[in-house]
Write a protein that holds these residues in place. Structure first.
Motif, short mmCIF file in Angstrom:
data_model
loop_
_atom_site.label_atom_id
_atom_site.label_comp_id
_atom_site.label_asym_id
_atom_site.label_seq_id
_atom_site.Cartn_x
_atom_site.Cartn_y
_atom_site.Cartn_z
N CYS A 1 4.66 37.98 35.72
CA CYS A 1 4.28 36.57 35.65
C CYS A 1 5.24 35.71 36.48
N TYR A 2 5.53 34.49 36.03
CA TYR A 2 6.40 33.63 36.83
C TYR A 2 7.85 33.78 36.40
N GLY A 3 8.15 34.82 35.60
CA GLY A 3 9.50 34.92 35.06
C GLY A 3 10.21 36.21 35.37
N GLY A 4 9.83 36.86 36.47
CA GLY A 4 10.39 38.18 36.74
C GLY A 4 11.71 38.16 37.47
N PHE A 5 12.12 37.02 38.01
CA PHE A 5 13.39 37.02 38.74
C PHE A 5 14.55 37.29 37.78
N LYS A 6 14.55 36.58 36.67
CA LYS A 6 15.62 36.77 35.69
C LYS A 6 15.66 38.18 35.15
N ALA A 7 14.50 38.87 35.23
CA ALA A 7 14.40 40.22 34.69
C ALA A 7 14.87 41.28 35.66
N GLY B 1 8.87 38.80 49.55
CA GLY B 1 7.88 38.50 48.50
C GLY B 1 8.43 37.48 47.52
N ASN B 2 8.12 37.67 46.26
CA ASN B 2 8.48 36.67 45.26
C ASN B 2 9.99 36.54 45.08
N VAL B 3 10.72 37.62 45.33
CA VAL B 3 12.16 37.51 45.12
C VAL B 3 12.76 36.48 46.07
N GLY B 4 12.12 36.26 47.21
CA GLY B 4 12.61 35.24 48.13
C GLY B 4 11.90 33.90 47.99
N ARG B 5 11.03 33.77 46.99
CA ARG B 5 10.21 32.56 46.86
C ARG B 5 10.41 31.85 45.53
N ASN B 6 11.20 32.41 44.65
CA ASN B 6 11.23 31.84 43.30
C ASN B 6 12.26 30.72 43.18
N THR B 7 12.26 30.09 42.00
CA THR B 7 13.15 28.96 41.77
C THR B 7 14.47 29.39 41.12
N THR B 8 14.74 30.67 41.12
CA THR B 8 16.06 31.29 40.89
C THR B 8 16.65 31.08 39.49
N ILE B 9 15.81 30.76 38.51
CA ILE B 9 16.36 30.48 37.19
C ILE B 9 16.53 31.78 36.40
N ILE B 10 17.69 31.95 35.79
CA ILE B 10 17.92 33.08 34.89
C ILE B 10 18.23 32.54 33.49
N GLY C 1 9.69 46.50 48.23
CA GLY C 1 11.09 46.15 48.45
C GLY C 1 11.36 44.72 48.02
N GLY C 2 10.92 44.38 46.81
CA GLY C 2 11.32 43.11 46.20
C GLY C 2 12.54 43.38 45.33
N GLY C 3 12.90 42.40 44.51
CA GLY C 3 14.06 42.56 43.65
C GLY C 3 13.92 43.79 42.75
N HIS C 4 12.75 43.94 42.14
CA HIS C 4 12.61 45.01 41.15
C HIS C 4 12.66 46.39 41.79
N GLY C 5 11.99 46.55 42.93
CA GLY C 5 11.99 47.86 43.60
C GLY C 5 13.39 48.23 44.06
N LEU D 1 9.78 51.85 49.91
CA LEU D 1 8.84 51.55 50.99
C LEU D 1 8.38 50.10 50.85
N GLU D 2 8.56 49.33 51.90
CA GLU D 2 8.21 47.91 51.87
C GLU D 2 7.25 47.62 53.02
N LYS D 3 6.15 46.94 52.70
CA LYS D 3 5.15 46.73 53.76
C LYS D 3 5.61 45.72 54.80
N GLY D 4 6.41 44.75 54.41
CA GLY D 4 6.92 43.78 55.38
C GLY D 4 8.42 43.97 55.53
N GLU E 1 3.57 50.15 54.87
CA GLU E 1 2.65 49.77 53.79
C GLU E 1 2.03 51.00 53.16
N VAL E 2 2.06 51.05 51.85
CA VAL E 2 1.39 52.14 51.15
C VAL E 2 -0.09 51.82 51.07
N THR E 3 -0.92 52.76 51.54
CA THR E 3 -2.36 52.52 51.59
C THR E 3 -3.13 53.40 50.62
C1 FAD Z 1 7.37 29.82 43.17
C2 FAD Z 1 7.93 30.84 42.25
C3 FAD Z 1 8.92 30.49 41.34
C4 FAD Z 1 9.46 31.43 40.46
N1 FAD Z 1 10.49 31.06 39.65
C5 FAD Z 1 11.10 31.97 38.86
C6 FAD Z 1 12.24 31.61 38.11
O1 FAD Z 1 12.74 30.48 38.19
N2 FAD Z 1 12.79 32.54 37.29
C7 FAD Z 1 12.29 33.78 37.19
O2 FAD Z 1 12.80 34.58 36.41
N3 FAD Z 1 11.21 34.19 37.94
C8 FAD Z 1 10.62 33.30 38.78
N4 FAD Z 1 9.53 33.69 39.55
C9 FAD Z 1 8.98 35.04 39.40
C10 FAD Z 1 9.71 36.11 40.18
O3 FAD Z 1 9.98 35.66 41.48
C11 FAD Z 1 8.87 37.40 40.24
O4 FAD Z 1 8.41 37.74 38.94
C12 FAD Z 1 9.67 38.60 40.76
O5 FAD Z 1 10.35 38.27 41.94
C13 FAD Z 1 8.72 39.77 41.00
O6 FAD Z 1 9.38 40.97 41.29
P1 FAD Z 1 9.84 41.41 42.78
O7 FAD Z 1 11.07 40.66 43.15
O8 FAD Z 1 9.98 42.87 42.78
O9 FAD Z 1 8.58 40.95 43.65
P2 FAD Z 1 8.39 40.79 45.21
O10 FAD Z 1 9.61 40.22 45.86
O11 FAD Z 1 7.10 40.10 45.43
O12 FAD Z 1 8.30 42.32 45.67
C14 FAD Z 1 7.12 43.06 45.82
C15 FAD Z 1 7.15 43.67 47.19
O13 FAD Z 1 6.12 44.66 47.31
C16 FAD Z 1 5.67 44.65 48.63
N5 FAD Z 1 4.37 45.30 48.69
C17 FAD Z 1 3.17 44.85 48.20
N6 FAD Z 1 2.20 45.75 48.44
C18 FAD Z 1 2.77 46.79 49.08
C19 FAD Z 1 2.27 48.03 49.60
N7 FAD Z 1 0.98 48.37 49.49
N8 FAD Z 1 3.15 48.88 50.21
C20 FAD Z 1 4.46 48.55 50.33
N9 FAD Z 1 4.98 47.40 49.87
C21 FAD Z 1 4.15 46.52 49.24
C22 FAD Z 1 5.63 43.16 48.98
O14 FAD Z 1 5.64 42.96 50.40
C23 FAD Z 1 6.88 42.64 48.30
O15 FAD Z 1 8.00 42.60 49.17
C24 FAD Z 1 8.97 32.76 40.45
C25 FAD Z 1 7.98 33.13 41.38
C26 FAD Z 1 7.48 32.19 42.29
C27 FAD Z 1 6.44 32.61 43.30
#
Ligand code: FAD
Lengths: 95, 416
Positions: free
Chosen positions: B363-369, B70-79, B39-43, B62-65, B205-207
């Protein structure tokens, strides 16, 4: 992180560069029938474990030796440090 | 419930009693047509587009927390969409176009702010490379403008253009780039998906995967078995751990990336600026904090926190171009776990197991994606065919020598 270098004692990890999984020591046989698949797996696929990881570090700003560091990727705790040379020899490499 | 200015006024006059939770908290059902893991941005975006654009029913995330932790709440928000290579640039431009219409599309204020991004140039060789990149962007329908030092000085008078080691010689600007409120992206997609019937199941959590005869039948979870017609994995930094349960080894390493925010300041920084000589990027949040980051720590990690050498390196990079930064106090720093791929580009593909699909390697660029990744993954899940914008993001590109390596550094994930 402090890496306890087998020859030089405790060193700051900032003196090192990181290559990756220590399986990179086990370069496949380029002459084997299955060389193409073996090199693909060797070059690109990783276990990437959460937990203990054996990995290659290079003491670039130090004595230029390659080390195999066993480290916990969840806590960053370093469990053991060996000279990569010794590890490779023990695996029958570089004879 | 639709959000609108009118609604805000009405609620203000009636004691804010009419607001309802933005999404439900349902119990998992026994079986879904499509289960998305993560349950991050991409899911969440995938689930949203599956329901909205691809007419799919019976979907669960399905989100484990908690969602967005996850990263969607931790990134530096650049698109931005300032890539060079063919496989990437059309995809990221598609994503930027989706960002431009996103808030109207999902009826949520994600604070999409096209304040512009500027990549600084410090040498002649870098200028040549950036001109080439700018031209590639323009050829793909994106915008790019080469700025002179004088133009940069006029717009950003606080930049140190005369640094002895890394003088600023110009910059490549993408005016349509910018920032987005990251948490609101997760929440907006979650709300939009939920209102179209998607079950968002947190603390689940998916196991493992249940498979028979090479077909995925569903997932084992901390809340029991959940059957599924199709399963899509979008767990970012946890990709290798999850896919190991399906006996897959991925072309990925997990690395920690740190980010930093200063105390709140008055508006001082009108856009996103990246230092081209070291690795440093900075923008100012709407709350006033300077949000910045730099390189990966550089070693495999699942720790969600980094170490001090990189903190020092990032701050040095910052001081080289923004001496004013030295006056600000650091408020917080944190880390997130990046799914670093072997060529620095992502994967949206099927797996060797029928009905099991994978999305990762951002990688570190998935938020914009996020919007395009969700859209293309939904397309793959619903139609069993790659979306035309994502055909290059295949697993087998490494075997076939079709890497999409923007930086040209090879199979070394910590250098991408
Ligand atoms: C410090 C930092 C800075 C960044 N800056 C940028 C930026 O400026 N621009 C940019 O484009 N990108 C940036 N990124 C990258 C971007 O944040 C990630 O590439 C993107 O968020 C990943 O996709 P997501 O949102 O789906 O990931 P996440 O939010 O990490 O989602 C994955 C989710 O899966 C869950 N999960 C894991 N295992 C399981 C399981 N077994 N069962 C159920 N759930 C599970 C996790 O709890 C998590 O919530 C940055 C990342 C970081 C950490």
């Amino acid at each position: 992180m402090i890496i306890d270098h087998p020859l030089l004692g405790p060193r700051d990890s900032a003196e090192f560069t990181y290559l990756g999984d220590a399986s990179l020591i086990d370069r496949p046989d380029g002459m084997a029938e299955t060389a193409a698949e073996a090199f693909y797996a060797y070059q690109y696929l990783r276990d990437n474990p959460a937990g203990l990881h054996r990995e290659l570090w290079y003491h670039e700003a130090g004595d230029r030796s390659w080390l195999v560091v066993t480290r916990d990727t969840v806590t960053h705790e370093i469990i053991s440090v060996e000279l990569a040379r010794d590890v490779a020899r023990a695996r029958g490499r570089s004879r | 419930m639709r959000y609108s200015g009118f609604r805000v006024i009405k609620e203000a006059l009636t004691g804010h009693k009419g607001w309802t939770p933005a999404w439900r908290d349902p119990e998992p059902q026994d079986h879904y047509d499509i289960v998305i893991i993560g349950g991050g941005g991409h899911g969440l975006a995938t689930a949203y587009y599956l329901a909205k654009e691809f007419g799919q029913k019976k979907i669960a995330v399905l989100e484990k927390g908690w969602i967005g932790g996850g990263n969607v709440g931790r990134n530096t928000t650049i698109i931005r969409s300032n890539y060079l290579l063919n496989g990437n640039e059309p995809f990221y431009e598609f994503s930027l176009k989706l960002w431009e219409g996103l808030e109207q599309d999902f009826n949520y204020n994600a604070m999409v702010s096209q304040r512009g991004i500027l990549n600084l140039i410090h040498s002649d060789a870098q200028r040549d490379a950036f001109i080439r990149r700018g031209n590639a962007m323009i050829l793909n329908g994106a915008d790019a403008e080469l700025l002179s030092v004088d133009q940069i000085k006029a717009r950003y008078p606080f930049l140190n253009v005369n640094d002895a080691r890394f003088p600023i010689k110009g910059g490549l600007a993408q005016h349509r780039g910018g920032t987005v409120r990251h948490d609101a992206v997760a929440w907006g997609y979650a709300r939009g998906a939920d209102s179209r019937g998607v079950d968002i199941i947190q603390n689940c959590e998916v196991t493992g995967f249940r498979t028979r005869n090479g077909r995925c039948l569903g997932v084992e979870t901390s809340r029991g078995f959940i059957g599924a017609g199709k399963v899509g994995c979008a767990v970012a930094g946890a990709s290798s751990r999850l896919m190991a349960k399906a006996e897959m080894r991925l072309p990925l390493e997990s690395h920690v990336l740190q980010a930093f925010v200063s105390e709140g300041l008055k508006p001082v920084l009108p856009g996103v600026i990246t230092f081209g000589a070291g690795h440093f990027y900075c923008s100012q949040s709407d709350k006033g904090g300077l949000v910045f980051g730099g390189d990966l720590d550089g070693y495999n990690s699942y720790a969600q926190r980094g170490n001090l050498p990189v903190v020092e390196d990032v701050c040095e990079g910052g001081m080289a171009i923004f001496p004013m930064l030295g006056r600000a106090r650091l408020l917080r720093m944190w880390g997130g776990i990046m799914d670093m791929s072997m060529d620095g580009s992502p994967i949206i593909d099927r797996t060797h197991i029928d009905g099991l699909y994978f999305n990762g390697g951002w990688c570190y660029g998935g938020f914009k994606a996020t919007p395009a990744s969700g859209f293309c993954f939904a397309h793959l899940l619903a139609r069993d065919a790659s979306h035309p914008m994502a055909t290059a993001f295949r697993f087998d590109r490494f075997e076939k020598g079709l890497m999409i390596d923007e930086k040209g550094v090879g199979a070394q994930p910590n250098l991408h």
